[in-house]
Motif scaffolding. Sequence first.
Motif, PDB file in Angstrom:
ATOM      1  N   ASP A 255       0.958  -1.079  -0.103  1.00 28.07           N
ATOM      2  CA  ASP A 255      -0.116  -0.002   0.161  1.00 28.07           C
ATOM      3  C   ASP A 255       0.770   1.138  -0.182  1.00 28.07           C
ATOM      4  O   ASP A 255       0.560   2.183  -0.921  1.00 28.07           O
ATOM      5  N   MET A 256       1.858   1.252   0.810  1.00 33.18           N
ATOM      6  CA  MET A 256       2.844   2.421   0.582  1.00 33.18           C
ATOM      7  C   MET A 256       3.390   2.545  -0.741  1.00 33.18           C
ATOM      8  O   MET A 256       3.541   3.946  -1.124  1.00 33.18           O
ATOM      9  N   TRP A 257       3.941   1.590  -1.229  1.00 36.16           N
ATOM     10  CA  TRP A 257       4.573   1.938  -2.552  1.00 36.16           C
ATOM     11  C   TRP A 257       3.652   2.288  -3.510  1.00 36.16           C
ATOM     12  O   TRP A 257       3.943   2.956  -4.650  1.00 36.16           O
ATOM     13  N   VAL A 258       2.379   1.732  -3.593  1.00 34.07           N
ATOM     14  CA  VAL A 258       1.185   2.129  -4.423  1.00 34.07           C
ATOM     15  C   VAL A 258       1.007   3.577  -4.352  1.00 34.07           C
ATOM     16  O   VAL A 258       0.903   4.228  -5.028  1.00 34.07           O
ATOM     17  N   ALA A 259       1.112   4.063  -2.773  1.00 38.43           N
ATOM     18  CA  ALA A 259       0.752   5.512  -2.626  1.00 38.43           C
ATOM     19  C   ALA A 259       1.909   6.298  -3.328  1.00 38.43           C
ATOM     20  O   ALA A 259       1.682   7.390  -3.711  1.00 38.43           O
ATOM     21  N   TYR A 260       3.207   5.789  -3.045  1.00 39.93           N
ATOM     22  CA  TYR A 260       4.255   6.383  -3.738  1.00 39.93           C
ATOM     23  C   TYR A 260       3.940   6.804  -5.198  1.00 39.93           C
ATOM     24  O   TYR A 260       4.238   7.871  -5.722  1.00 39.93           O
ATOM     25  N   ASN A 261       3.531   5.791  -5.913  1.00 38.50           N
ATOM     26  CA  ASN A 261       3.410   5.916  -7.378  1.00 38.50           C
ATOM     27  C   ASN A 261       2.325   6.774  -7.607  1.00 38.50           C
ATOM     28  O   ASN A 261       2.159   7.242  -8.823  1.00 38.50           O
ATOM     29  N   HIS A 262       1.496   6.999  -6.780  1.00 45.82           N
ATOM     30  CA  HIS A 262       0.346   8.022  -6.822  1.00 45.82           C
ATOM     31  C   HIS A 262       0.591   9.510  -6.267  1.00 45.82           C
ATOM     32  O   HIS A 262      -0.332  10.268  -5.983  1.00 45.82           O
ATOM     33  N   GLY A 263       1.981   9.803  -5.991  1.00 43.82           N
ATOM     34  CA  GLY A 263       2.474  11.086  -5.525  1.00 43.82           C
ATOM     35  C   GLY A 263       2.337  11.617  -4.133  1.00 43.82           C
ATOM     36  O   GLY A 263       2.494  12.600  -3.955  1.00 43.82           O
ATOM     37  N   LEU A 264       2.464  10.436  -3.230  1.00 43.10           N
ATOM     38  CA  LEU A 264       2.603  10.432  -1.885  1.00 43.10           C
ATOM     39  C   LEU A 264       3.755  11.365  -1.513  1.00 43.10           C
ATOM     40  O   LEU A 264       3.499  12.321  -0.574  1.00 43.10           O
ATOM     41  N   ASP A 265       5.046  11.312  -2.020  1.00 40.08           N
ATOM     42  CA  ASP A 265       6.174  11.954  -1.711  1.00 40.08           C
ATOM     43  C   ASP A 265       6.363  13.369  -2.451  1.00 40.08           C
ATOM     44  O   ASP A 265       7.224  13.764  -2.267  1.00 40.08           O
ATOM     45  N   THR A 266       5.478  13.530  -3.257  1.00 44.16           N
ATOM     46  CA  THR A 266       5.776  14.714  -4.416  1.00 44.16           C
ATOM     47  C   THR A 266       5.190  16.206  -3.922  1.00 44.16           C
ATOM     48  O   THR A 266       5.300  16.891  -4.461  1.00 44.16           O
ATOM     49  N   ALA A 267       4.449  15.938  -2.964  1.00 41.65           N
ATOM     50  CA  ALA A 267       3.254  17.160  -2.714  1.00 41.65           C
ATOM     51  C   ALA A 267       4.251  18.153  -1.772  1.00 41.65           C
ATOM     52  O   ALA A 267       3.930  19.388  -1.591  1.00 41.65           O
ATOM     53  N   GLU A 268       5.322  17.719  -1.076  1.00 41.17           N
ATOM     54  CA  GLU A 268       6.191  18.528  -0.320  1.00 41.17           C
ATOM     55  C   GLU A 268       6.891  19.448  -1.000  1.00 41.17           C
ATOM     56  O   GLU A 268       7.815  18.956  -1.888  1.00 41.17           O
ATOM     57  N   PRO A 269       7.012  20.674  -1.021  1.00 44.89           N
ATOM     58  CA  PRO A 269       7.642  21.469  -1.798  1.00 44.89           C
ATOM     59  C   PRO A 269       9.008  21.479  -1.158  1.00 44.89           C
ATOM     60  O   PRO A 269       9.457  21.279  -0.081  1.00 44.89           O
ATOM     61  N   ARG A 270      10.137  21.614  -2.412  1.00 45.97           N
ATOM     62  CA  ARG A 270      11.328  21.556  -2.042  1.00 45.97           C
ATOM     63  C   ARG A 270      11.930  23.047  -1.688  1.00 45.97           C
ATOM     64  O   ARG A 270      11.799  23.915  -2.383  1.00 45.97           O
TER      65      ARG A 270
END
Length: 294
Positions: A255-270
């Motif tokens: 479930d975690m890796w599926v969520a990564y593939n749907h943008g879990l980690d990319t919402a945080e601004p750099r």
Amino acid sequence: MIVVTAPTGLIGQQVLNNLLKSDEPIRVIVRDPSRLPARIRERVEIVQGSHGDLDVVTRAFAGANSVFWLVPPDPRAKSVEAAYVDFSRSACEAFKSQGVKRVVGITALGRGTAVEKNAGHVTASLAMDDLIASTGVSYQALTMPSFMDNIIRQVGPIKSQGMFFDIISGDRKLPTCATRDIASVTARLLLDHSWSGVESRPVLGPEDLSYNDMAQIMSEVLGKPVRFQQITGEAFKARLLQRGMSEAMAQGNLDMWVAYNHGLDTAEPRTPQATTPTSFRQWCEEVLKPAVLA
């Protein structure tokens, strides 16, 4: 007094080594003290046992100003909630009873995203953060993407097949960080006795990379072709079960890796504050290459 949990783990041992460069008194919670090098055993105070045990953490947190909190892996846990939230309950009780002022914890990115409620280990980790924050302690939640160091688990196929595997699309760019940088940020916060309140602090590495980007960098560093191969979720979960992981923890991983593939980690601004220095190329030169050549 600074208390370090999981001091023999990949992150904890680096945090501890950084703290030992200071003059701060340090106490560690460890199941097996013999796993600590002799030079460290001589320098720190040791409380033997599990940091999921109320008696152990109550003794360990007595007189402590700051605590480094890291939930150890429990691949056979009955649920992700048991692994993260239930494991942390005794510590949260001891934070309050022993008057701990500050906690620095390792957790995950993803809060506020559309997939946070169905992200397995990440969902449970964020619930753990809420539990810790509810104690009233000042809490810095270090929110992490996937670690560069996780690639080490695939040294075998990288060496023998020139391949590594995951369920994420090879073109999806994601942040990734080195555990050495996590340890550096952690130690700085533990040695700083001026901050207060509850805050999430992302640790994003220097750049977003796709697995295909990583394969190109690995190929250049190792001097041989390496490519990424996407696999199905079913195959991914089957591998975890084959290694002895419980059904619940394997599903939580998936479930975690599926969520990564749907943008879990990319919402945080750099931001400059969230960007850490170790590049994937540097990590490959200094960590992966020696492991592959060993």
